[in-house]
Design a protein around this motif. Structure first.
Motif, PDB file in Angstrom:
ATOM      1  N   ILE A  82       0.855  -1.192   0.000  1.00 26.31           N
ATOM      2  CA  ILE A  82       0.000   0.000   0.000  1.00 26.31           C
ATOM      3  C   ILE A  82       0.890   1.241   0.000  1.00 26.31           C
ATOM      4  O   ILE A  82       1.758   1.396   0.856  1.00 26.31           O
ATOM      5  CB  ILE A  82      -0.922   0.026   1.233  1.00 26.31           C
ATOM      6  N   LYS A  83       0.672   2.122  -0.960  1.00 24.36           N
ATOM      7  CA  LYS A  83       1.487   3.340  -1.054  1.00 24.36           C
ATOM      8  C   LYS A  83       0.945   4.425  -0.115  1.00 24.36           C
ATOM      9  O   LYS A  83      -0.266   4.625  -0.015  1.00 24.36           O
ATOM     10  CB  LYS A  83       1.520   3.855  -2.491  1.00 24.36           C
ATOM     11  N   VAL A  84       1.872   5.104   0.561  1.00 23.74           N
ATOM     12  CA  VAL A  84       1.546   6.215   1.457  1.00 23.74           C
ATOM     13  C   VAL A  84       2.187   7.467   0.862  1.00 23.74           C
ATOM     14  O   VAL A  84       3.396   7.494   0.622  1.00 23.74           O
ATOM     15  CB  VAL A  84       2.065   5.962   2.882  1.00 23.74           C
ATOM     16  N   VAL A  85       1.379   8.499   0.651  1.00 29.77           N
ATOM     17  CA  VAL A  85       1.814   9.640  -0.143  1.00 29.77           C
ATOM     18  C   VAL A  85       1.699  10.937   0.642  1.00 29.77           C
ATOM     19  O   VAL A  85       0.653  11.235   1.239  1.00 29.77           O
ATOM     20  CB  VAL A  85       0.953   9.753  -1.427  1.00 29.77           C
ATOM     21  N   GLY A  86       2.769  11.704   0.649  1.00 34.55           N
ATOM     22  CA  GLY A  86       2.727  13.048   1.218  1.00 34.55           C
ATOM     23  C   GLY A  86       2.493  14.057   0.114  1.00 34.55           C
ATOM     24  O   GLY A  86       2.712  13.779  -1.067  1.00 34.55           O
ATOM     25  N   VAL A  87       2.055  15.244   0.517  1.00 37.33           N
ATOM     26  CA  VAL A  87       1.799  16.302  -0.468  1.00 37.33           C
ATOM     27  C   VAL A  87       2.897  17.351  -0.369  1.00 37.33           C
ATOM     28  O   VAL A  87       3.368  17.681   0.725  1.00 37.33           O
ATOM     29  CB  VAL A  87       0.410  16.953  -0.248  1.00 37.33           C
ATOM     30  N   ASN A  88       3.303  17.862  -1.492  1.00 38.22           N
ATOM     31  CA  ASN A  88       4.247  18.973  -1.539  1.00 38.22           C
ATOM     32  C   ASN A  88       3.470  20.254  -1.244  1.00 38.22           C
ATOM     33  O   ASN A  88       2.876  20.852  -2.130  1.00 38.22           O
ATOM     34  CB  ASN A  88       4.921  19.042  -2.911  1.00 38.22           C
ATOM     35  N   GLU A  89       3.488  20.662   0.028  1.00 39.70           N
ATOM     36  CA  GLU A  89       2.706  21.837   0.437  1.00 39.70           C
ATOM     37  C   GLU A  89       3.270  23.135  -0.127  1.00 39.70           C
ATOM     38  O   GLU A  89       2.622  24.183  -0.053  1.00 39.70           O
ATOM     39  CB  GLU A  89       2.644  21.913   1.965  1.00 39.70           C
ATOM     40  N   ARG A  90       4.479  23.059  -0.709  1.00 33.38           N
ATOM     41  CA  ARG A  90       5.089  24.252  -1.280  1.00 33.38           C
ATOM     42  C   ARG A  90       4.860  24.367  -2.784  1.00 33.38           C
ATOM     43  O   ARG A  90       5.324  25.308  -3.419  1.00 33.38           O
ATOM     44  CB  ARG A  90       6.586  24.263  -0.950  1.00 33.38           C
ATOM     45  N   HIS A  91       4.157  23.392  -3.348  1.00 26.95           N
ATOM     46  CA  HIS A  91       3.807  23.474  -4.770  1.00 26.95           C
ATOM     47  C   HIS A  91       2.992  24.748  -5.001  1.00 26.95           C
ATOM     48  O   HIS A  91       2.105  25.068  -4.197  1.00 26.95           O
ATOM     49  CB  HIS A  91       2.993  22.245  -5.181  1.00 26.95           C
ATOM     50  N   PRO A  92       3.246  25.490  -6.066  1.00 22.54           N
ATOM     51  CA  PRO A  92       2.536  26.761  -6.285  1.00 22.54           C
ATOM     52  C   PRO A  92       1.016  26.650  -6.268  1.00 22.54           C
ATOM     53  O   PRO A  92       0.338  27.603  -5.875  1.00 22.54           O
ATOM     54  CB  PRO A  92       3.037  27.198  -7.672  1.00 22.54           C
ATOM     55  N   SER A  93       0.484  25.513  -6.653  1.00 18.28           N
ATOM     56  CA  SER A  93      -0.969  25.355  -6.669  1.00 18.28           C
ATOM     57  C   SER A  93      -1.541  25.005  -5.300  1.00 18.28           C
ATOM     58  O   SER A  93      -2.752  25.039  -5.106  1.00 18.28           O
ATOM     59  CB  SER A  93      -1.380  24.267  -7.680  1.00 18.28           C
ATOM     60  N   VAL A  94      -0.660  24.660  -4.365  1.00 15.28           N
ATOM     61  CA  VAL A  94      -1.079  24.350  -2.997  1.00 15.28           C
ATOM     62  C   VAL A  94      -0.681  25.509  -2.086  1.00 15.28           C
ATOM     63  O   VAL A  94      -1.524  26.161  -1.463  1.00 15.28           O
ATOM     64  CB  VAL A  94      -0.464  23.019  -2.517  1.00 15.28           C
ATOM     65  N   ASP A  95       0.614  25.756  -1.955  1.00 18.19           N
ATOM     66  CA  ASP A  95       1.170  26.952  -1.297  1.00 18.19           C
ATOM     67  C   ASP A  95       0.649  27.150   0.127  1.00 18.19           C
ATOM     68  O   ASP A  95       0.330  28.263   0.535  1.00 18.19           O
ATOM     69  CB  ASP A  95       0.870  28.195  -2.155  1.00 18.19           C
ATOM     70  N   VAL A  96       0.596  26.066   0.888  1.00 13.30           N
ATOM     71  CA  VAL A  96       0.131  26.165   2.272  1.00 13.30           C
ATOM     72  C   VAL A  96       1.181  26.812   3.175  1.00 13.30           C
ATOM     73  O   VAL A  96       0.843  27.537   4.116  1.00 13.30           O
ATOM     74  CB  VAL A  96      -0.251  24.764   2.812  1.00 13.30           C
ATOM     75  N   PHE A  97       2.451  26.590   2.872  1.00 10.80           N
ATOM     76  CA  PHE A  97       3.506  27.122   3.730  1.00 10.80           C
ATOM     77  C   PHE A  97       3.466  28.649   3.834  1.00 10.80           C
ATOM     78  O   PHE A  97       3.932  29.211   4.828  1.00 10.80           O
ATOM     79  CB  PHE A  97       4.878  26.676   3.218  1.00 10.80           C
ATOM     80  N   SER A  98       2.928  29.298   2.819  1.00  9.76           N
ATOM     81  CA  SER A  98       2.863  30.769   2.869  1.00  9.76           C
ATOM     82  C   SER A  98       1.918  31.279   3.946  1.00  9.76           C
ATOM     83  O   SER A  98       1.937  32.469   4.266  1.00  9.76           O
ATOM     84  CB  SER A  98       2.461  31.324   1.502  1.00  9.76           C
ATOM     85  N   PHE A  99       1.104  30.398   4.522  1.00  7.08           N
ATOM     86  CA  PHE A  99       0.216  30.790   5.617  1.00  7.08           C
ATOM     87  C   PHE A  99       0.890  30.636   6.983  1.00  7.08           C
ATOM     88  O   PHE A  99       0.343  31.082   7.990  1.00  7.08           O
ATOM     89  CB  PHE A  99      -1.073  29.951   5.592  1.00  7.08           C
TER      90      PHE A  99
END
Length: 335
Positions: free
Chosen positions: A153-170
């Motif tokens: 079973i694959k476990v996947v993290g998200v790149n929160e710094r991807h421009p379309s996500v950009d969560v780190f800027s908060f």
């Protein structure tokens, strides 16, 4: 208790979700998703999946201090009806073998955790678990990685710094709110930022943009002792032991008496800090390994972005064997 702030009105939430789904090109057509149904900004996750085309969304809900099962259902159904996706949702109150076995994507969300060997044993071999955060933030108690490896079973993290996500800027905005709530004006304040992880530059930028004077270090022993600080903001990656101990408390008491210690992330030996008469905020201590201020504190935007990005990362890995998804792999972090 539901979040009644006007910025979370249903029309705005749906608009933000639609924008995030389009920005991430989230396509869950013909997929079944198992996620949680929660309150406030966290009510959006099943709606994100449904708007993105999931044929079925199982939304697990429970009564918590934030709201009853009935209240959660009412909030999410209001959103679902507004978006025209009510028929795709099914509310459940427990994890069962027949439901888990149907899911193509399973989110590592509050009500779904822990994802233990028993639950993993129920999953189809092609199922993907979305961590809904970056892989370096992984908490072993969330998902049994060994059981996942045994079953493929694959476990996947998200790149929160991807421009379309950009969560780190908060992250910087969250730091500002944490300090404002505790009576630190931030503007012209002297802040010692204690951070040893990728949050560092984002938090520092947010504080500086708000007018703070910031010194950033990764170890309290490296702090300049000839300066005074209004607050020490602690954003250290959690570990088995507290990130700040009695030794650190003695240093702070000696060089910066009266300085507020703001716990952002990373566990602190609060009892020892109290014995040194060091004020630590927020008043309510977070669970071990968890952030003391959630992204939802500044509004629904970071949650919608994170949940959409997390689902996108899981979608990319799920479809990887079916199509060329190299261009979308920027969303993905594999554990």
């Amino acid at each position: 208790m539901s979040d009644s702030r006007p910025g979370l009105n249903p029309q705005r939430l749906i608009r933000l979700i639609q924008q995030a789904v389009e920005r991430c090109d989230l396509q869950l057509d013909n997929l079944t998703v198992l996620t949680e149904a929660a309150t406030g900004a966290y009510a959006v996750t099943p709606i994100v999946a449904a708007i993105a085309g999931a044929k079925k969304v199982f939304a697990l809900t429970r009564t918590t201090r934030y709201g009853t099962i009935e209240a959660v259902k009412a909030q999410i159904l209001e959103l679902a009806e507004l978006a025209g996706v009510s028929e795709r949702l099914e509310f459940i109150t427990e994890k069962t073998e027949d439901i888990v076995a149907q899911a193509d994507i399973i989110t590592n969300s509050g009500h779904i955790r822990p994802i233990d060997p028993k639950m993993i044993g129920w999953m189809k071999p092609t199922a993907v678990i979305g961590l809904m955060y970056e892989v370096w933030e992984f908490r072993p108690e969330d998902v049994d990685i060994i059981a996942c490896q045994h079953r493929g079973i694959k476990v996947v993290g998200v790149n929160e710094r991807h421009p379309s996500v950009d969560v780190f800027s908060f992250l910087g905005i969250m730091a500002v709110k944490l300090l404002l709530d505790e009576g630190i004006a931030v503007y012209t304040s002297n802040i010692l930022l204690l951070c040893d992880n990728p949050f560092s530059s984002f938090i520092e930028r947010g504080l500086v943009n708000a007018g703070a004077n910031v010194d950033t270090i990764d170890n309290i022993a490296a702090a300049p002792t000839d300066k005074t600080y209004d607050a020490i903001l602690v954003a250290m990656q959690p570990r088995p032991d507290p990130v700040l101990t009695g030794r650190d408390a003695s240093i702070i008491a000696k060089y910066w008496p009266g300085t507020l210690v703001a716990q952002y992330w990373g566990d602190i030996d609060r009892a020892t800090f109290a014995s040194y008469q060091i004020l630590v905020c927020p008043e309510v201590e977070p669970k071990p390994g968890h952030m003391a201020i959630l992204p939802s504190a500044v509004g629904p935007e970071p949650i919608i972005r994170l949940q959409t990005g997390g689902l996108k990362a899981a979608e990319v890995i799920y479809r990887q064997s079916l199509q060329d998804s190299n261009s979308a792999m920027a969303f993905v972090q594999l554990l």
